[in-house]
Scaffold this active site. Structure first.
Site, PDB file in Angstrom:
ATOM      1  N   CYS A 271       0.824  -1.220   0.000  1.00  5.11           N
ATOM      2  CA  CYS A 271       0.000   0.000   0.000  1.00  5.11           C
ATOM      3  C   CYS A 271       0.855   1.266   0.000  1.00  5.11           C
ATOM      4  CB  CYS A 271      -0.958   0.001   1.184  1.00  5.11           C
ATOM      5  SG  CYS A 271      -0.141   0.288   2.743  1.00  5.11           S
TER       6      CYS A 271
ATOM      7  N   CYS B 209       0.799   3.858   1.981  1.00  3.61           N
ATOM      8  CA  CYS B 209       1.330   4.341   3.261  1.00  3.61           C
ATOM      9  C   CYS B 209       2.558   3.540   3.690  1.00  3.61           C
ATOM     10  CB  CYS B 209       0.265   4.388   4.346  1.00  3.61           C
ATOM     11  SG  CYS B 209      -0.439   2.825   4.844  1.00  3.61           S
TER      12      CYS B 209
END
Length: 144
Positions: free
Chosen positions: A53, A55
């Site tokens: 992902c 993040c």
């Protein structure tokens, strides 16, 4: 899943793995490697549960590597498992995170086999890298 898809995913995550291994993190890719590491682990260990992902890419991996490279006090060991890629290794490592919900990316600081500090995804997502580094370095200063 098709073999082509699996190969694509393996190739896609190579730089994501290297970002941590290039900074000295040991990658544990099987449940057996996790068990072997945890049986002999002494002192403190930072575990990064890696993820594909955004993040993880923009926050978790850079914060973890920079905290380890820049802080005076650092863990004795730094290891990583990759959620969604090395599923058995990730599941086995999460067994050691007693009381913590599965979260990726996430970071755990262990003393022996005990989690003394945990940073789940919701403390990574929406925070800037410096905040996450401060969170980690405060834990290093307290426990390492």
């Amino acid at each position: 899943m098709s073999m082509a898809y699996e190969e694509y995913m393996r190739q896609l995550v190579v730089p994501m793995r290297r970002e941590l291994t290039g900074a000295g993190f040991e990658e544990l890719t099987t449940a057996e490697e996790v068990e072997n590491f945890m049986e002999k682990a002494e002192g403190t260990t930072l575990v990064v549960v890696n993820s594909v992902c955004g993040c993880a890419a923009g926050l978790a991996r850079p914060a973890a590597t920079q905290a380890v490279l820049q802080n005076d006090k650092t863990p004795d060991n730094t290891v990583t498992v990759f959620a969604g890629q090395d599923k058995e290794a990730t599941a086995k490592m999460r067994e050691y995170f007693t009381g913590q919900e599965p979260s990726s990316p996430s970071m755990a600081l262990l003393k022996g086999k005990e989690v003394v500090h945990f940073i789940p995804r919701h403390e990574i997502e929406g925070h800037d890298m410096e905040e996450i580094m401060k969170n980690l370095t405060a834990a290093f200063d307290a426990h390492c």
